[in-house]
Design a protein around this motif. Structure first.
Motif, PDB file in Angstrom:
ATOM      1  N   LEU A  85     -31.696 -33.638  30.397  1.00  0.00           N
ATOM      2  CA  LEU A  85     -32.081 -34.991  29.966  1.00  0.00           C
ATOM      3  C   LEU A  85     -32.833 -35.004  28.648  1.00  0.00           C
ATOM      4  O   LEU A  85     -34.144 -34.592  29.111  1.00  0.00           O
ATOM      5  N   LEU A  86     -32.278 -35.327  27.670  1.00  0.00           N
ATOM      6  CA  LEU A  86     -33.432 -35.416  26.596  1.00  0.00           C
ATOM      7  C   LEU A  86     -33.633 -36.929  26.574  1.00  0.00           C
ATOM      8  O   LEU A  86     -32.913 -37.684  26.236  1.00  0.00           O
ATOM      9  N   HIS A  87     -34.953 -37.043  26.794  1.00  0.00           N
ATOM     10  CA  HIS A  87     -35.401 -38.516  26.841  1.00  0.00           C
ATOM     11  C   HIS A  87     -36.587 -38.634  25.791  1.00  0.00           C
ATOM     12  O   HIS A  87     -37.396 -37.612  25.664  1.00  0.00           O
ATOM     13  N   GLN A  88     -37.017 -39.822  25.359  1.00  0.00           N
ATOM     14  CA  GLN A  88     -38.054 -40.185  24.467  1.00  0.00           C
ATOM     15  C   GLN A  88     -39.365 -39.795  25.276  1.00  0.00           C
ATOM     16  O   GLN A  88     -40.413 -39.571  24.712  1.00  0.00           O
ATOM     17  N   SER A  89     -39.563 -39.525  26.510  1.00  0.00           N
ATOM     18  CA  SER A  89     -40.460 -39.181  27.497  1.00  0.00           C
ATOM     19  C   SER A  89     -40.752 -37.762  27.420  1.00  0.00           C
ATOM     20  O   SER A  89     -41.727 -37.333  28.219  1.00  0.00           O
ATOM     21  N   GLY A  90     -39.724 -37.023  27.230  1.00  0.00           N
ATOM     22  CA  GLY A  90     -39.742 -35.754  27.257  1.00  0.00           C
ATOM     23  C   GLY A  90     -38.399 -35.227  27.651  1.00  0.00           C
ATOM     24  O   GLY A  90     -37.325 -35.673  27.547  1.00  0.00           O
ATOM     25  N   ILE A  91     -38.369 -33.523  27.967  1.00  0.00           N
ATOM     26  CA  ILE A  91     -37.187 -32.910  28.138  1.00  0.00           C
ATOM     27  C   ILE A  91     -37.042 -32.631  29.715  1.00  0.00           C
ATOM     28  O   ILE A  91     -37.647 -31.773  30.239  1.00  0.00           O
TER      29      ILE A  91
END
Length: 292
Positions: free
Chosen positions: A141-147
């Motif tokens: 999951l590449l998310h704006q809060s982290g990987i």
């Protein structure tokens, strides 16, 4: 003077001919991923095409856009990969044969991300170059809060092990017990390979490891959750991931997420030979015990 001018014009024509010949042989950009003028498409472009009813294909593999990001599945038939009213927590718990497994895990992750409403990309079954060849990441999951790096363990019985142990135990009954490679260490290996492949410096790395066990097993003695990892049952994943994501500030820009996504494309499209070699290596190391 006229001779020199003629020679110069001849050289220019020759160079132009060579340039166009090389350009014609260069691999063409996938038209589904780029605009006609050569610009790479963005999330907004994909979302617009989705609303227009386009059937997008990427490198011959279908994918679809979530409400606020991209979810990619190996086949279009994986109906549990996306948030779906037919998919509910009861179907996860009542899964004695582990039919859903990684698809259930991915569906829950997508559900959380669509709740959070920040940009994300969810990828499955990545083969990342490693020092021993390749390592397989179940879901990323590449998310704006982290990987977030997710490892799925579709096992039954009683599971026990600590961080220091190389192997964990699966106790099925009084006469049956197996061991498998420490999943916490296994996922740390995935993270280190991703960090090298994406060329992310250690001080800028925002990786979180999540180990997801089937609800058919009991976790007896396993490491406690901390800021770096979570070890949960599948039915606990949604709540645990939502808590992590909502408590983390935005780290990556949309453009950064897109850049990571494009870089990882080659990891989702490897040859069958590479997959076979990785399975052989994983079997020799004993990443998983026999399923029961």
């Amino acid at each position: 003077m006229s001779f020199s001018l003629t020679t110069l014009l001849g050289l220019i024509l020759l160079l132009a001919l060579i340039f166009f010949k090389i350009k014609s042989k260069a691999p063409r950009k996938n038209p589904k991923m780029y605009h006609g003028d050569g610009r790479r498409k963005t999330f907004r472009d994909f979302e617009h095409e989705r609303h227009q009813g386009s059937n997008l294909h990427e490198f011959g593999r279908p994918y679809e856009l979530g409400g606020f990001g991209v979810t990619q599945a190996p086949t279009r038939n994986e109906t549990f990969f996306k948030p779906d009213p037919k998919f509910n927590d009861e179907r996860i718990v009542n899964d004695p044969r582990g039919i859903f497994g990684e698809a259930a895990m991915a569906a829950l992750v997508a559900r959380v991300c669509d709740t959070d409403k920040r940009k994300y990309v969810l990828l499955r079954n990545l083969y990342v170059p490693a020092r021993t060849g390749y390592t397989e990441v179940d879901a990323l999951l590449l998310h704006q809060s982290g990987i977030y790096v997710l490892e799925s363990k579709n096992l039954s019985g009683e599971i026990s092990g600590d961080f220091e142990s190389e192997r964990w135990n699966q106790h099925l009954n009084a006469n049956t017990e197996h061991t498998f490679y420490n999943p916490v260490r296994q996922n740390i290996g995935h993270i280190l390979s991703l960090q090298r492949f994406l060329k992310i410096r250690r001080e800028q790395a925002h990786f979180i490891s999540i180990i997801v066990f089937s609800d058919r097993c009991t976790l007896r003695k396993v490491p406690k959750n901390n800021e770096f990892w979570s070890i949960v049952h599948c039915s606990e994943l949604q709540e645990a991931l939502l808590k992590r994501i909502t408590n983390r500030k935005t780290i990556y820009t949309q453009q950064h997420i897109e850049n990571l996504y494009y870089k990882l494309q080659e990891c989702t499209n490897v040859s069958e030979e590479i997959k076979a070699k990785h399975r052989e290596y994983a079997n020799k190391r004993g990443d998983l015990p026999p399923r029961s």
